[in-house]
Design a protein around this motif. Structure first.
Motif, short mmCIF file in Angstrom:
data_model
loop_
_atom_site.label_atom_id
_atom_site.label_comp_id
_atom_site.label_asym_id
_atom_site.label_seq_id
_atom_site.Cartn_x
_atom_site.Cartn_y
_atom_site.Cartn_z
N ILE A 8 0.86 -1.19 0.00
CA ILE A 8 0.00 0.00 0.00
C ILE A 8 0.89 1.23 0.00
CG2 ILE A 8 -1.75 1.30 1.26
CD1 ILE A 8 -2.83 -1.26 2.38
N TYR A 24 1.15 5.25 0.60
CA TYR A 24 0.49 6.33 1.34
C TYR A 24 1.02 7.66 0.84
CZ TYR A 24 -1.00 2.60 4.47
OH TYR A 24 -1.56 1.45 4.98
N ARG A 67 -4.25 10.07 1.38
CA ARG A 67 -4.74 8.98 0.53
C ARG A 67 -3.84 7.76 0.65
NH1 ARG A 67 -8.10 11.04 -3.88
NH2 ARG A 67 -8.52 13.23 -3.41
N ALA A 68 -4.41 6.62 0.26
CA ALA A 68 -3.65 5.39 0.15
C ALA A 68 -4.16 4.63 -1.07
CB ALA A 68 -3.78 4.54 1.40
N TYR A 69 -3.28 3.93 -1.74
CA TYR A 69 -3.69 3.18 -2.92
C TYR A 69 -2.75 2.00 -3.12
CZ TYR A 69 0.04 6.01 -5.02
OH TYR A 69 1.24 6.61 -5.28
N THR A 73 -7.17 -1.14 -5.13
CA THR A 73 -7.44 -0.23 -4.02
C THR A 73 -8.84 -0.47 -3.46
OG1 THR A 73 -5.93 1.41 -4.95
CG2 THR A 73 -7.54 2.19 -3.35
N ALA A 124 -8.81 -3.48 -1.30
CA ALA A 124 -8.17 -3.17 -0.03
C ALA A 124 -9.09 -2.36 0.87
CB ALA A 124 -6.86 -2.42 -0.27
N PHE A 125 -9.84 -1.42 0.29
CA PHE A 125 -10.83 -0.65 1.04
C PHE A 125 -11.86 -1.58 1.68
CE2 PHE A 125 -14.96 1.86 0.45
CZ PHE A 125 -14.89 2.46 1.70
N ARG A 144 -7.15 3.12 8.15
CA ARG A 144 -6.62 2.66 6.86
C ARG A 144 -7.70 2.71 5.79
NH1 ARG A 144 -3.74 -2.53 7.95
NH2 ARG A 144 -2.04 -1.14 8.54
N LEU A 167 -7.82 4.74 2.05
CA LEU A 167 -8.11 4.04 0.81
C LEU A 167 -9.37 4.60 0.15
CD1 LEU A 167 -7.28 0.51 2.21
CD2 LEU A 167 -6.07 1.58 0.30
N ARG A 168 -10.38 4.90 0.96
CA ARG A 168 -11.61 5.52 0.43
C ARG A 168 -11.28 6.83 -0.27
NH1 ARG A 168 -14.30 6.64 5.00
NH2 ARG A 168 -16.04 5.16 4.90
N SER A 179 -8.88 7.68 -2.02
CA SER A 179 -8.36 7.49 -3.37
C SER A 179 -9.45 7.12 -4.37
CB SER A 179 -7.28 6.41 -3.37
OG SER A 179 -6.12 6.85 -2.71
#
Length: 345
Positions: A258, A260, A264-266, A285, A288-289, A300, A304-305, A307
């Motif tokens: 992941i 960061y 955001r995270a993707y 992504t 993962a969300f 977390r 992810l949301r 992104s």
């Protein structure tokens, strides 16, 4: 200006309703994959958005009259020739699409019908009628379980007699579902596949993909070229419906995949994965969300949301699948998918 989660949920809901509101799917609203045998295929745009509806029904059974017609449309879509004809047209297979192997279609169809029976007490229709032949949910599940117990890999294969981690996650799910619905003991075979996963397909590397996602043909040994973080996260979410504690441990090990950045995270995937329609950054992504929400990892999940949610309003290229996964993630509460599969609570 960034959209709010509520705006994103409203947009995703409206888009999905438009896809499934009529007696037949509105195919013009669906992404058109280059190959139906690959991972952007039409079957995924039906089965995975349906999970959001099934989760909704578990929490709000009074919505059954509204949700059931959409699920009926999705079921009819799953039996449309465009969804399963790749078995003949792209793979040159001559057997009936539900006769053997082809777990990528048969396993997901079984999961859909099993969850439908759980929700409404009966299947969408009495028999699954496809290409001039018929079976039932119980017949399909028995066939898949038998193939699983007879296979050298202890799993059911998809193409070229290779067993895939993502697809056999559905095998694990359906064995649990069928046992719960009909009192069988199919899930006793799950442990043998888990040994294959742990002893042969786990990579045991400090970073990168957790698993080789496929076996060699008619073998338990891994096909070592088959590895992808996109396959990992897809399979991990599905397996959280059966073995959540183990998945939680795996997900922690997987965190190096992941990225960061600010708020955001993707999940990055390789250019090759995108080129061959295996996975994409938004797709990985989104999975993962969903998994972060299922495991109760809210901080977390929020990153992810972030992104994803801005894209929901305008729509993803890979719709309705991605809008469906986004809505699924928003509907999930800790352990909700596990409870959907296991009936716990």
């Amino acid at each position: 200006m960034s959209v709010s989660p509520n705006e994103a949920v409203a947009a995703a809901t409206q888009r999905l309703d438009a896809c499934y509101a009529g007696p037949e799917c509105d195919w013009d609203r669906f992404f058109r994959p280059r190959r139906e045998m690959a991972n952007f295929a039409t079957r995924y745009h039906l089965v995975y958005p349906a999970l959001a509806y099934f989760i909704t029904l578990k929490e709000r059974s009074e919505l059954a009259d509204t949700v059931r017609p959409k699920l009926d449309t999705m079921y009819r879509g799953l039996l449309d020739e465009r969804v399963w004809s790749y078995w003949h047209r792209e793979l040159d297979e001559t057997t009936w699409p539900l006769q053997e192997r082809n777990l990528t279609y048969a396993g997901r169809l079984a999961t859909f019908v099993g969850l439908y029976i759980d929700a409404f007490g009966e299947p969408p229709v009495d028999t699954i009628d496809l290409e001039g032949r018929s079976t039932t949910y119980r017949g399909l599940s028995e066939s898949l379980h038998r193939q699983m117990t007879e296979s050298p890999s202890c799993g059911v294969s998809c193409y070229h007699h290779q067993s895939m981690v993502m697809c056999n996650a559905h095998m694990l799910i359906n064995n649990v579902l069928h046992d719960r619905l009909f009192g069988t003991s199919y899930a006793s075979a799950n442990e043998a596949w888990m040994r294959t996963l742990n002893d042969h397909l786990a990579r045991n590397e400090p970073d990168g993909p957790l698993f080789y996602y496929g076996t060699k043909s008619n073998e338990v040994a891994p096909e070592e070229k088959k590895k992808s973080v996109g396959a990992d996260i897809w399979a991990l979410f599905l397996m959280s419906g059966v073995i959540p504690d183990r998945v939680s441990d795996w997900f922690e090990r997987w965190q190096s995949n992941i990225t960061y950045a600010d708020d955001r995270a993707y999940v990055e995937v390789t250019p090759k994965d995108l080129e061959i329609e295996f996975s994409s950054v938004p797709l990985a992504t989104a999975w993962a969300f969903c998994l972060a929400k299922e495991l109760g990892q809210n901080e977390r999940a929020e990153l992810l949301r972030n992104s994803l949610k801005d894209q929901v309003v305008t729509g993803f290229e890979l719709d309705p699948l991605l809008s469906g996964l986004y809505l699924l993630g928003e509907k999930l509460r800790p352990g909700a998918f596990y409870r959907l599969v296991s009936g716990a609570g």
